[in-house]
Design an enzyme around this catalytic site. Sequence first.
Site, PDB file in Angstrom:
ATOM      1  N   ASP A 217       0.833  -1.194   0.000  1.00 26.95           N
ATOM      2  CA  ASP A 217       0.000   0.000   0.000  1.00 26.95           C
ATOM      3  C   ASP A 217       0.875   1.255   0.000  1.00 26.95           C
ATOM      4  O   ASP A 217       1.881   1.329   0.717  1.00 26.95           O
ATOM      5  CB  ASP A 217      -0.886  -0.019   1.244  1.00 26.95           C
ATOM      6  N   GLU A 266      14.826 -15.059  -0.250  1.00 25.79           N
ATOM      7  CA  GLU A 266      15.254 -16.086   0.707  1.00 25.79           C
ATOM      8  C   GLU A 266      14.307 -17.280   0.713  1.00 25.79           C
ATOM      9  O   GLU A 266      14.677 -18.364   1.168  1.00 25.79           O
ATOM     10  CB  GLU A 266      15.289 -15.501   2.128  1.00 25.79           C
TER      11      GLU A 266
END
Length: 534
Positions: A217, A266
Site C-alpha cells: 500500500d 530467501e
Amino acid sequence: MTQHLTDSLQTPTGTQPGGWWRDAVIYQVYPRSFADSNGDGMGDLEGIRSRLPYLKELGVDAVWLSPFYASPQADAGYDVADYRAIDPMFGTLHDADAVIREAHALGLRIIVDLVPNHCSDQHEWFKQALREGPGTPLRERFHFRPGRGADGAEPPNDWESIFGGPAWTRVADGEWYLHLFAPEQPDFNWDHPAVQDEFRSVLRFWLDLGVDGFRIDVAHGLVKAPGLPDLGRDEQLKLLGNQVLPFFDQDGVHEIYRSWRKVLDEYDGDRIGVAEAWTPSADRTALYLRPDELHQAFNFHYLGTGWNAADLRASVDDSLDAMRPVGAPTTWVLSNHDVVRHRTRFGGGLDRARAAALLMLALPGSAYVYQGEELGLPEVTDLPDEVRQDPSFFKENGQDGLRDGCRVPIPWSGTQAPYGFGTGGSWLPQPEAWAELSVEAQTGREGSTLELYREALRIRRAHPDLGAGDAVEWLDAPEGVLAFRRGDFVCTANTSAQPVAFAAPGVPLLASGELGPAGVLPADTTVWWQVTSG
C-alpha cells in the site's frame, strides 16, 4: 448473448516460464465485503475460506486479500495497530493460516496487503511516542516536528492530507505529527533503522506462514524529501499522479525495495512484491520493477484511461514500452476498492463493462479482477449518508466518499438482501436489483457475465498466445476500434456506440455480446478470434 468457442484448446500442465506472476490473473478480495461466516454483517476470514472453491472454479491464479490486521478501522483496516495480529472482526491467526493452507491445496496463491507508509495511532510505537514526549527515541520513528509561527500554532509545512485538510495534527505537548492520510494514520519515518528492521521482520512473519506475496500500500510514499519542504501549491490533491511531489515517488524508496527483494528471495516458490505506486508516468512506475526490486506494479495509467480506442491504444503502448526495459510484466486493472466500479465509470452499462473486461484479459501480462466485477456489479451511488464509512466522505473538501459505493458486499444467492453474504445483514446495504446479479442467479446461465469471465479465464489459461509476452501487433481497424494480434490470436474491441463494418479475422472464440451479422462488429463489444492461417 452468445459466446462462440472452439474445442481445440487444451488446458496446459503448467504456468508460463519465468514466474507464475508474469501472466497471473489475481482476484482482489475485500474481506469485509466478500463473505460473512458468523452472521455479524461483516465479512471475515472463515467466509473467505468457505468461498475459495468458487474462486478456483472462476479460474483465477491468486487471491489478494485487503487488510485483515488488528485495527481500530478508522480507514477500513488501512490503519494497522498490530501487523502480526488479526482483527477479531475477521477472525484469528488460525483462520488466516487456514485460508492460506486451503488456497494452496486448491492451487491458488495468496497475496496479503501490507501497509508500510503509516500505521494506526493505536500502534504501540505511536502510543509510547506520545507518552514519552518531544525529543525521545520513539518519536524519531515518526515525523514529529515543532510548529511554525511564534507559538508553534501553524503546521510545520504546507502539505495536505489525501483525505483533505492539513497533513499534520498537533498533540497535547505542542508538537505536530505527519499523516498523509487520516489523523489516525501517522506516517512512519523510513530513515529510521528500527522502522526498516521492523518491516523486514513483518515480511518474514507472513512469509513463514506461507503467503506468496505482498501488495504494498502507498509504495510510493515511504520516503519524504529531506527537510520536508513546502510544496508551495494549493489544491495539492489535483497534482497526485501528475508530478513528483516531496512526499511521493522519492528515489529513496528504491533502496527499501531492494532490501525487501532480498528477503523475498530467501524463500522458495516465487514470493512476490506488488507496488501500489501512483507515479507521474509509466517510466517512473517501471523503476519499482527493476530486477533487484519488486515484481509487479498496478497500472493506474491504464485504469485511468477512458473507453476510447485511441487513448486505450496509447496507454497499452506506453505501458508495454515502459516495462520492457526492466523485464517486468505489465499489469492491467479496471476496478478496485478505491475507485468507482468500471461498469459505472465507463458509462454505457453492462455491455461496455463486459467489452472492457475481455479487452483487458487479452493483453500480455498479469490482470487483476476486483471482487464482483465478474458479476457485472455497478457502483452503488445512492448509499444513505448515515451508512457511509469512507474517511474522505467526512472531510469538507468536496470529496464525495464514493469509495463506499464499490465496497458494498457482493451477492451470492437468494432473492433478498443480504443475498447469501451472511445471515445477519450486511455492513453496507445492497440494492434490490442485485438479486439477478448473484453468483447463484448467473451460474450456468448462458451469456451471463459470470459465465463470460469463467470462459474467458479458461481460454486465457489454455491459449498459448494469451497472457505471455510483452508486445501486441496492432492491426488496421476503423476509427473507434482496437484490433491486435498475438500469434494465432486476434482481439477486436469496438469502443464506439455504433456497429462497425469489420471483416472477421478468424473463427470467433468468445464475444462479450451478440455478434450479429457477419462482417459487423457491434457497438461496445469485444471479440476474441482464433486465426487459422496467415
